[in-house]
Design a protein around this motif. Sequence first.
Motif, PDB file in Angstrom:
ATOM      1  N   MET A 101      36.189  53.510  85.934  1.00 14.00           N
ATOM      2  CA  MET A 101      35.692  52.318  85.547  1.00 14.00           C
ATOM      3  C   MET A 101      35.706  52.194  84.154  1.00 14.00           C
ATOM      4  O   MET A 101      35.494  52.860  83.243  1.00 14.00           O
ATOM      5  N   PHE A 102      35.959  50.837  83.580  1.00 13.74           N
ATOM      6  CA  PHE A 102      35.892  50.165  82.427  1.00 13.74           C
ATOM      7  C   PHE A 102      34.787  49.475  81.731  1.00 13.74           C
ATOM      8  O   PHE A 102      34.721  48.329  82.475  1.00 13.74           O
ATOM      9  N   ALA A 103      34.228  49.743  80.814  1.00 16.07           N
ATOM     10  CA  ALA A 103      33.017  48.786  80.068  1.00 16.07           C
ATOM     11  C   ALA A 103      33.669  48.391  78.934  1.00 16.07           C
ATOM     12  O   ALA A 103      34.019  49.337  77.906  1.00 16.07           O
ATOM     13  N   LEU A 104      33.400  47.143  78.480  1.00 15.80           N
ATOM     14  CA  LEU A 104      33.610  46.656  77.166  1.00 15.80           C
ATOM     15  C   LEU A 104      32.132  46.345  76.386  1.00 15.80           C
ATOM     16  O   LEU A 104      31.459  45.746  77.392  1.00 15.80           O
ATOM     17  N   SER A 105      31.849  46.910  75.497  1.00 18.79           N
ATOM     18  CA  SER A 105      30.296  46.861  74.681  1.00 18.79           C
ATOM     19  C   SER A 105      30.637  46.310  73.412  1.00 18.79           C
ATOM     20  O   SER A 105      31.480  46.675  72.637  1.00 18.79           O
ATOM     21  N   ILE A 106      29.762  45.113  73.284  1.00 21.97           N
ATOM     22  CA  ILE A 106      30.036  44.425  71.917  1.00 21.97           C
ATOM     23  C   ILE A 106      28.726  44.166  71.332  1.00 21.97           C
ATOM     24  O   ILE A 106      27.712  43.687  71.735  1.00 21.97           O
ATOM     25  N   LEU A 107      28.632  44.744  69.842  1.00 20.14           N
ATOM     26  CA  LEU A 107      27.459  44.558  69.043  1.00 20.14           C
ATOM     27  C   LEU A 107      27.711  43.765  68.083  1.00 20.14           C
ATOM     28  O   LEU A 107      28.617  43.757  67.263  1.00 20.14           O
ATOM     29  N   ALA A 108      26.520  42.765  67.764  1.00 21.97           N
ATOM     30  CA  ALA A 108      26.622  42.022  66.446  1.00 21.97           C
ATOM     31  C   ALA A 108      25.204  42.164  65.905  1.00 21.97           C
ATOM     32  O   ALA A 108      24.257  41.157  66.293  1.00 21.97           O
ATOM     33  N   ASN A 109      25.186  43.036  64.822  1.00 22.52           N
ATOM     34  CA  ASN A 109      24.007  43.432  64.350  1.00 22.52           C
ATOM     35  C   ASN A 109      24.384  43.822  62.839  1.00 22.52           C
ATOM     36  O   ASN A 109      25.053  44.892  62.949  1.00 22.52           O
ATOM     37  N   PRO A 110      24.194  43.432  61.681  1.00 22.26           N
ATOM     38  CA  PRO A 110      24.822  43.736  60.260  1.00 22.26           C
ATOM     39  C   PRO A 110      24.190  45.269  59.955  1.00 22.26           C
ATOM     40  O   PRO A 110      24.561  45.776  59.235  1.00 22.26           O
ATOM     41  N   SER A 111      22.905  45.470  60.687  1.00 25.55           N
ATOM     42  CA  SER A 111      22.172  46.979  60.039  1.00 25.55           C
ATOM     43  C   SER A 111      22.572  47.754  61.343  1.00 25.55           C
ATOM     44  O   SER A 111      22.270  47.820  62.063  1.00 25.55           O
ATOM     45  N   PRO A 112      23.197  49.040  60.562  1.00 21.58           N
ATOM     46  CA  PRO A 112      23.596  50.119  61.713  1.00 21.58           C
ATOM     47  C   PRO A 112      22.389  50.825  61.958  1.00 21.58           C
ATOM     48  O   PRO A 112      22.240  51.364  63.123  1.00 21.58           O
ATOM     49  N   ALA A 113      21.155  50.558  61.529  1.00 18.22           N
ATOM     50  CA  ALA A 113      19.713  51.072  61.891  1.00 18.22           C
ATOM     51  C   ALA A 113      19.163  50.180  62.596  1.00 18.22           C
ATOM     52  O   ALA A 113      18.007  50.432  63.191  1.00 18.22           O
ATOM     53  N   SER A 114      19.706  49.142  63.268  1.00 15.20           N
ATOM     54  CA  SER A 114      19.076  47.985  64.001  1.00 15.20           C
ATOM     55  C   SER A 114      18.708  48.696  65.387  1.00 15.20           C
ATOM     56  O   SER A 114      19.311  49.672  66.051  1.00 15.20           O
ATOM     57  N   PHE A 115      17.899  48.058  65.926  1.00 18.88           N
ATOM     58  CA  PHE A 115      17.446  48.292  67.382  1.00 18.88           C
ATOM     59  C   PHE A 115      18.526  48.012  68.267  1.00 18.88           C
ATOM     60  O   PHE A 115      18.800  48.520  69.339  1.00 18.88           O
ATOM     61  N   SER A 116      19.500  47.103  68.026  1.00 19.61           N
ATOM     62  CA  SER A 116      20.568  46.422  68.635  1.00 19.61           C
ATOM     63  C   SER A 116      21.480  47.824  68.905  1.00 19.61           C
ATOM     64  O   SER A 116      21.952  48.039  70.143  1.00 19.61           O
ATOM     65  N   HIS A 117      21.500  48.663  67.869  1.00 17.78           N
ATOM     66  CA  HIS A 117      22.295  49.934  67.909  1.00 17.78           C
ATOM     67  C   HIS A 117      21.778  50.859  68.796  1.00 17.78           C
ATOM     68  O   HIS A 117      22.367  51.384  69.552  1.00 17.78           O
ATOM     69  N   ALA A 118      20.480  50.971  68.739  1.00 15.01           N
ATOM     70  CA  ALA A 118      19.886  51.794  69.623  1.00 15.01           C
ATOM     71  C   ALA A 118      19.862  51.614  70.963  1.00 15.01           C
ATOM     72  O   ALA A 118      20.068  52.521  71.780  1.00 15.01           O
ATOM     73  N   MET A 119      19.857  50.355  71.521  1.00 11.77           N
ATOM     74  CA  MET A 119      20.011  49.899  72.768  1.00 11.77           C
ATOM     75  C   MET A 119      21.344  50.124  73.315  1.00 11.77           C
ATOM     76  O   MET A 119      21.673  50.557  74.129  1.00 11.77           O
ATOM     77  N   ALA A 120      22.410  49.790  72.240  1.00 14.00           N
ATOM     78  CA  ALA A 120      23.948  50.208  72.750  1.00 14.00           C
ATOM     79  C   ALA A 120      24.092  51.780  73.067  1.00 14.00           C
ATOM     80  O   ALA A 120      24.536  52.255  73.936  1.00 14.00           O
ATOM     81  N   ASP A 121      23.338  52.637  72.138  1.00 15.25           N
ATOM     82  CA  ASP A 121      23.558  54.049  72.136  1.00 15.25           C
ATOM     83  C   ASP A 121      22.855  54.286  73.498  1.00 15.25           C
ATOM     84  O   ASP A 121      23.514  55.155  74.436  1.00 15.25           O
ATOM     85  N   ALA A 122      21.901  53.916  74.088  1.00  9.98           N
ATOM     86  CA  ALA A 122      21.174  53.928  75.314  1.00  9.98           C
ATOM     87  C   ALA A 122      21.893  53.671  76.470  1.00  9.98           C
ATOM     88  O   ALA A 122      22.034  54.240  77.562  1.00  9.98           O
ATOM     89  N   ALA A 123      22.488  52.657  76.401  1.00 11.55           N
ATOM     90  CA  ALA A 123      23.574  52.180  77.504  1.00 11.55           C
ATOM     91  C   ALA A 123      24.737  52.851  77.567  1.00 11.55           C
ATOM     92  O   ALA A 123      25.029  53.324  78.774  1.00 11.55           O
ATOM     93  N   HIS A 124      25.139  53.354  76.664  1.00 11.82           N
ATOM     94  CA  HIS A 124      26.499  54.001  76.462  1.00 11.82           C
ATOM     95  C   HIS A 124      26.337  55.420  77.263  1.00 11.82           C
ATOM     96  O   HIS A 124      27.164  55.776  77.926  1.00 11.82           O
ATOM     97  N   ARG A 125      25.006  56.009  76.775  1.00 18.37           N
ATOM     98  CA  ARG A 125      24.782  57.291  77.408  1.00 18.37           C
ATOM     99  C   ARG A 125      24.771  57.152  78.896  1.00 18.37           C
ATOM    100  O   ARG A 125      25.555  58.091  79.878  1.00 18.37           O
ATOM    101  N   VAL A 126      24.276  56.031  79.710  1.00 16.38           N
ATOM    102  CA  VAL A 126      24.123  56.015  80.898  1.00 16.38           C
ATOM    103  C   VAL A 126      25.887  55.900  81.756  1.00 16.38           C
ATOM    104  O   VAL A 126      25.942  56.412  82.403  1.00 16.38           O
ATOM    105  N   LEU A 127      26.309  55.024  80.888  1.00 14.96           N
ATOM    106  CA  LEU A 127      27.681  54.697  81.095  1.00 14.96           C
ATOM    107  C   LEU A 127      28.462  55.993  81.228  1.00 14.96           C
ATOM    108  O   LEU A 127      29.485  56.430  81.973  1.00 14.96           O
TER     109      LEU A 127
END
Length: 195
Positions: free
Chosen positions: A1-27
């Motif tokens: 299976m293939f997932a496309l993950s897109i993030l748009a937040n200018p701060s690398p320390a953002s909570f958007s990045h933390a959420m993406a990391d959590a999602a990627h671990r599950v995938l």
Amino acid sequence: MFALSILANPSPASFSHAMADAAHRVLSDRGYRIAFHDLYAEGFDPVQRTGESGNNRSDDALIERHCAELASADLILIFHPNWWGQPPAIMKGWIDRVFRLDTAYGYPPGVSYQGVPVGLLKARHALVFNTSNTPAQREAEAFGDPLEAIWKRCVFGLCGVDSVIRRMVGPVSGSEERQRAQWLAQVAEDVAAVA
């Protein structure tokens, strides 16, 4: 299976990045291949230079890569802050350039651009995770939920993705570690439910 993950937040320390990391671990645990694009880090050019009817190919190799990944994705994940009831401009530009004619939607033979388009995306599920600094009750009373309509009806619904889960977390500013851990657990749960 293939997932496309897109993030748009200018701060690398953002909570958007933390959420993406959590999602990627599950995938990753579920054996997914993941194409991850941090639009700001990638220097994505959001400017669409043609009209809608002319936007079905590009000389930009990065745009072509994004389009190919979108078309072949089994699952699509989006992460961004809520800015003025909208995604950041770079995300809107990504939609303009990548959710294009003959990639994300098309028209049946004999149907003009004034007709009803059909969705072409393969993905059956999309997950959209937003951060906000407005309390949920005030957000609902003052603004409604414009992001819900944008993602569920205007973007994914039009392009053939029937199942869209959207989660808004916040207020993020000033939130405590315990609350953030709960939000990340919810992200993981949402991803696990469709992966």
